[in-house]
Design a protein around this motif. Structure first.
Motif, mmCIF file in Angstrom:
data_model
loop_
_atom_site.group_PDB
_atom_site.id
_atom_site.type_symbol
_atom_site.label_atom_id
_atom_site.label_comp_id
_atom_site.label_asym_id
_atom_site.label_seq_id
_atom_site.Cartn_x
_atom_site.Cartn_y
_atom_site.Cartn_z
ATOM 1 N N ASN A 10 0.799 -1.248 -0.137
ATOM 2 C CA ASN A 10 -0.116 -0.077 0.031
ATOM 3 C C ASN A 10 0.975 1.425 -0.232
ATOM 4 O OD1 ASN A 10 -2.531 1.184 -0.458
ATOM 5 N ND2 ASN A 10 -2.933 1.406 2.082
ATOM 6 N N LEU A 41 3.074 3.368 -3.120
ATOM 7 C CA LEU A 41 3.575 3.554 -4.495
ATOM 8 C C LEU A 41 5.126 4.046 -4.469
ATOM 9 C CD1 LEU A 41 3.075 3.522 -7.613
ATOM 10 C CD2 LEU A 41 2.496 6.136 -7.417
ATOM 11 N N TYR A 69 -0.511 -1.250 -4.471
ATOM 12 C CA TYR A 69 -1.082 0.026 -3.699
ATOM 13 C C TYR A 69 -2.460 0.179 -4.181
ATOM 14 C CZ TYR A 69 0.022 2.548 -8.047
ATOM 15 O OH TYR A 69 -0.113 2.969 -9.351
ATOM 16 N N VAL A 70 -2.983 1.342 -3.553
ATOM 17 C CA VAL A 70 -4.236 2.270 -4.003
ATOM 18 C C VAL A 70 -3.942 3.632 -3.964
ATOM 19 C CG1 VAL A 70 -5.808 0.250 -3.069
ATOM 20 C CG2 VAL A 70 -5.212 2.160 -1.496
ATOM 21 N N ASP A 71 -4.761 4.334 -4.638
ATOM 22 C CA ASP A 71 -4.504 5.781 -4.908
ATOM 23 C C ASP A 71 -5.278 6.460 -3.568
ATOM 24 O OD1 ASP A 71 -4.822 8.665 -5.295
ATOM 25 O OD2 ASP A 71 -5.376 8.257 -7.471
ATOM 26 N N THR A 72 -4.442 6.845 -2.626
ATOM 27 C CA THR A 72 -4.880 7.177 -1.364
ATOM 28 C C THR A 72 -5.393 8.392 -1.298
ATOM 29 O OG1 THR A 72 -2.670 7.717 -0.798
ATOM 30 C CG2 THR A 72 -3.436 5.523 0.186
ATOM 31 N N TYR A 73 -4.906 9.260 -2.213
ATOM 32 C CA TYR A 73 -5.509 10.900 -2.240
ATOM 33 C C TYR A 73 -6.968 10.792 -2.815
ATOM 34 C CZ TYR A 73 -5.942 15.965 -3.305
ATOM 35 O OH TYR A 73 -6.457 17.159 -3.261
ATOM 36 N N GLU A 74 -7.033 9.810 -3.813
ATOM 37 C CA GLU A 74 -8.286 9.719 -4.584
ATOM 38 C C GLU A 74 -9.368 9.068 -3.568
ATOM 39 O OE1 GLU A 74 -11.430 9.249 -7.145
ATOM 40 O OE2 GLU A 74 -9.842 10.615 -7.027
ATOM 41 N N ARG A 115 -4.525 10.348 2.013
ATOM 42 C CA ARG A 115 -5.817 10.164 2.140
ATOM 43 C C ARG A 115 -6.490 11.495 3.023
ATOM 44 N NH1 ARG A 115 -8.079 6.510 6.055
ATOM 45 N NH2 ARG A 115 -6.165 5.639 6.001
ATOM 46 N N GLN A 139 -1.710 -1.496 -8.911
ATOM 47 C CA GLN A 139 -2.367 -0.694 -8.547
ATOM 48 C C GLN A 139 -4.077 -1.248 -8.401
ATOM 49 O OE1 GLN A 139 -3.288 3.074 -10.214
ATOM 50 N NE2 GLN A 139 -4.884 3.654 -8.914
ATOM 51 N N GLU A 199 -8.290 -1.099 -7.369
ATOM 52 C CA GLU A 199 -9.242 -0.277 -7.064
ATOM 53 C C GLU A 199 -10.075 -0.237 -5.690
ATOM 54 O OE1 GLU A 199 -10.432 1.704 -9.671
ATOM 55 O OE2 GLU A 199 -8.639 1.087 -10.593
#
Length: 345
Positions: free
Chosen positions: A154, A156, A164-169, A202, A327, A329
């Protein structure tokens, strides 16, 4: 990414490849190579950024077991619930007969990078998985890489393989959901170890998007807490003690923290979701069975852990391969606490 080889070190020191190999394999004393020559080789290796493939060497040794051994590092303040889910995902590779390996869990305190380096450099492990890294920790470990094939969970990275995931998103779309539900005043609880908004993507995504979507996020409606049920319960009490007006929507960083907050809201006479909607992050099993059941942004921990095993095993077999970033979802899972139960996707 070019990798320094034993041949490069031999050319730098004007020594034979065989001599360099013996020293780097820890057999310099055994083969009666002078301490001065050994030091010369080690200094050249360090100067060139050479990373010995300890894992491959260990597998080649006739006295070593053929089963890879993986060290997984788990920060002491990261949720134990997540650890359970991580292990469930990691073991699926074994149960599906996809891979055979041994894995040990190494707890460590934040910023104790020396402990991580010492364990990885002990020669006991073929690979490592790092979880829950802070931004400073990740930067240090990327600038001075570990000596075994390493995968980040988790996070990048362009240096290490990672899942990982897109934490900001995640933060952004959570704020967007609250805005689409007609909320004006929201609140959130922040993990104590991630209170820095510049490094907690996040939280940063949530805070910046609240401004973007016109949501009010008062300072007393942001509470830091340990990532435990007790932490969630105590932080929720502090928000209520701040007095009216209360948020009409709350975003929790971990599902069990929200489960522990429900009795606080119940005793205060706050009806969920009629008077306050709740959104969590994670999708732990407890969120499905709470009353009301909790809507969440799903973190696919099990699937990511399984991928981490695949990635580290691939790096163990070929440490010279380029790092791979995978990545995942993070879909919404709508239940009773937020989002029009059963009416949204």
């Amino acid at each position: 990414m070019s990798m320094t080889t034993i041949k490069d070190i031999a050319e730098r020191t004007n020594l034979s490849v065989g001599t360099v190999s013996i020293v780097l394999n820890g057999r310099g004393d055994e083969m009666r190579i002078s301490k001065r020559t050994q030091q010369r080789i080690m200094e050249a290796a360090q100067g060139l950024g050479y990373l010995p493939n300890v894992s491959a060497r260990r597998l080649r040794q006739t006295h070593a077991r053929n089963m890879p051994v993986i060290a997984t590092f788990w920060p002491s303040d990261l949720s134990a619930d997540l650890l359970g889910r991580f292990i469930m995902g990691a073991q699926s590779c074994v149960l599906a007969q996809e891979a055979e390996f041994e894995m040990t869990i190494h707890p460590y305190h934040r910023n104790d990078i020396d402990r991580i380096r010492a364990i990885c450099g002990s020669g006991s492990y073929h690979g490592a998985i790092l979880t829950g890294l802070l931004a400073d920790e990740q930067q240090e470990l990327e600038e001075n890489r570990l000596s075994v094939p390493t995968v980040l969970f988790n996070r990048l990275s362009s240096v290490y393989s990672c899942a990982y995931v897109d934490t900001y998103e995640i933060g952004r779309k959570s704020a967007e959901l609250f805005a689409s539900r007609g909320h004006k005043r929201v609140g959130t609880i922040v993990p104590e170890y991630l209170v820095d908004t510049m490094k907690n993507l996040r939280f940063k995504g949530f805070v910046e998007s609240c401004t973007k979507y016109g949501l009010e996020l008062e300072p007393h409606h942001i509470q830091a807490a340990t990532m435990t049920m007790a932490g969630g319960n105590a932080a929720t009490k502090r928000i209520l003690e701040g007095g009216e007006p209360l948020p009409t929507a709350m975003y929790f960083p971990l599902g069990p923290m929200a489960v522990a907050a429900l009795p606080v809201f119940h005793r205060a006479g706050i009806v969920i979701p009629d008077q306050m909607e709740i959104l969590t992050y994670g999708d732990h099993e407890a969120e499905l069975y709470s009353v009301p059941s909790l809507s969440t942004v799903k973190l696919p921990v099990e699937e990511m852990a399984e991928e981490c095993i695949r990635l580290v095993m691939a790096r163990i077999l070929d440490a010279s391969a380029e790092p791979t970033a995978v990545q995942f979802e993070t879909p919404f899972v709508f239940r009773e606490s937020c989002g029009g139960f059963g009416s949204m996707r």
